[in-house]
Scaffold this active site. Structure first.
Site, short mmCIF file in Angstrom:
data_model
loop_
_atom_site.label_atom_id
_atom_site.label_comp_id
_atom_site.label_asym_id
_atom_site.label_seq_id
_atom_site.Cartn_x
_atom_site.Cartn_y
_atom_site.Cartn_z
N GLY A 181 -43.73 78.90 6.13
CA GLY A 181 -43.42 77.48 5.94
C GLY A 181 -41.94 77.15 5.86
N THR A 182 -41.10 77.94 6.59
CA THR A 182 -39.68 77.60 6.55
C THR A 182 -39.42 76.29 7.31
OG1 THR A 182 -39.10 78.92 8.50
CG2 THR A 182 -38.97 80.02 6.36
N ASN A 183 -40.20 76.03 8.35
CA ASN A 183 -40.04 74.74 9.05
C ASN A 183 -40.50 73.59 8.16
OD1 ASN A 183 -39.06 74.86 12.01
ND2 ASN A 183 -40.40 76.65 11.80
N ASN A 210 -45.45 69.70 17.99
CA ASN A 210 -45.47 71.13 17.69
C ASN A 210 -44.08 71.72 17.90
OD1 ASN A 210 -46.64 73.81 17.30
ND2 ASN A 210 -46.45 74.08 19.53
N HIS A 263 -42.24 75.25 18.96
CA HIS A 263 -42.52 76.56 19.55
C HIS A 263 -41.21 77.34 19.67
CE1 HIS A 263 -44.75 79.57 21.74
NE2 HIS A 263 -43.71 79.64 22.56
N GLU A 318 -54.11 68.73 25.52
CA GLU A 318 -55.25 69.66 25.50
C GLU A 318 -54.82 71.08 25.86
OE1 GLU A 318 -54.99 67.12 27.74
OE2 GLU A 318 -55.75 65.69 26.24
N ALA A 372 -31.94 76.57 15.84
CA ALA A 372 -32.71 75.62 16.66
C ALA A 372 -33.86 74.96 15.88
CB ALA A 372 -33.25 76.33 17.90
N GLU A 373 -34.83 75.73 15.41
CA GLU A 373 -36.05 75.12 14.87
C GLU A 373 -35.81 74.18 13.70
OE1 GLU A 373 -39.53 77.63 14.44
OE2 GLU A 373 -38.52 79.22 15.53
C1 GAR Z 1 -41.96 79.45 13.69
O1 GAR Z 1 -41.04 80.28 14.36
C2 GAR Z 1 -42.66 78.55 14.69
O2 GAR Z 1 -41.85 78.11 15.73
C3 GAR Z 1 -43.75 79.48 15.19
O3 GAR Z 1 -44.21 80.13 14.03
C4 GAR Z 1 -43.11 80.26 13.11
C5 GAR Z 1 -43.55 79.76 11.77
O4 GAR Z 1 -42.55 79.99 10.78
N1 GAR Z 1 -44.78 78.75 15.88
C6 GAR Z 1 -45.43 79.23 16.92
O5 GAR Z 1 -45.27 80.35 17.36
C7 GAR Z 1 -46.44 78.27 17.54
N2 GAR Z 1 -46.88 78.75 18.82
P1 GAR Z 1 -42.53 79.16 9.43
O6 GAR Z 1 -43.94 79.24 8.83
O7 GAR Z 1 -41.52 79.88 8.59
O8 GAR Z 1 -42.12 77.77 9.74
#
Ligand code: GAR
Length: 207
Positions: free
Chosen positions: A12-14, A108, A110, A148, A180-181
């Site tokens: 859950g860092t995002n 989402n 990615h 979808e 980035a994220e």
């Molecule tokens: C993140 O890197 C996100 O981009 C990825 O999972 C990680 C979750 O980290 N998502 C995917 O791969 C979706 N296809 P987080 O729980 O620390 O946010």
């Protein structure tokens, strides 16, 4: 006020980046109304609790079939009735019925530059393992609307991140998150909340 529900599967860092941005005012006009995890006991649920937002656990494992989970998950989302669903490291495929009910209202994140290293089997650390295996020199992250398909919806924003000699999947994952994220996803939510983006002919345009 944009009501959002964030779906998570792990650390859950995002989610934390979103909560921090709401607190600091980088995301405006937005209320986080709930966090849904498909895994019990994950750090993301603890983060939700610390933020004072309800954390809900719904796992496909608790249902007799995927169809039953899909019905329950979609029903829960309809009950919460968010304006935007945010998939922040949510590793469960979104049921088609939910995609059509929330059309253009699910985003989402990615951890690659789509269309590279995405689709079935590309999630979490695996994405970075594949990028390193292929020897790319640049990777990054993408925020997109969900349709979808798997990682196929209209792209909202992307940011490139350098791959460095000696990177491990873990080191690269961390750099992609930091550079980035954790920047792109809060920005995209703020853009939606403030009416700055719209979908025109299947492509995202700045309003
Ligand atoms: C993140 O890197 C996100 O981009 C990825 O999972 C990680 C979750 O980290 N998502 C995917 O791969 C979706 N296809 P987080 O729980 O620390 O946010």
């Amino acid at each position: 006020m944009l009501k959002i529900v964030v779906c998570v599967s792990g650390g859950g860092t995002n989610l934390q980046a979103i909560m921090d941005a709401i607190k600091s005012g980088k995301i405006t006009n937005t209320e986080l109304i709930a966090v849904i995890s498909n895994n019990p006991g994950v750090k993301a649920l603890e983060r939700a609790k610390n933020f004072g937002v309800p954390g809900i656990c719904m796992s496909p494992k608790d249902y007799a079939s995927r169809a039953e989970f899909n019905d329950a998950f979609t029903a829960k989302m309809c009950e919460l009735a968010p304006d935007l669903v945010v998939l922040a490291g949510f590793l469960v495929k979104i049921p088609e019925q939910m995609v059509s009910k929330f059309s253009g209202r699910i985003v989402n994140i990615h951890p690659s530059l789509i269309p590279s290293f995405c689709g079935v089997g590309y999630y979490g650390l695996k994405v970075h393992e594949k990028a390193l295996e292929r020897g790319v020199k640049v990777t990054g992250a993408t925020v997109h609307f969900v349709n979808e398909g798997m990682d196929e919806g209209p792209i909202i924003a992307q940011k490139a991140v350098e791959v460095l000699d000696g990177d491990t999947p873990e080191i690269l994952q961390r750099r992609v998150m930091e550079q980035a994220e954790w920047i792109l996803l809060p920005q995209a939510i703020d853009d939606v909340a403030n009416g700055r983006i719209k979908i025109v002919d299947g492509h995202v345009r700045r309003a």
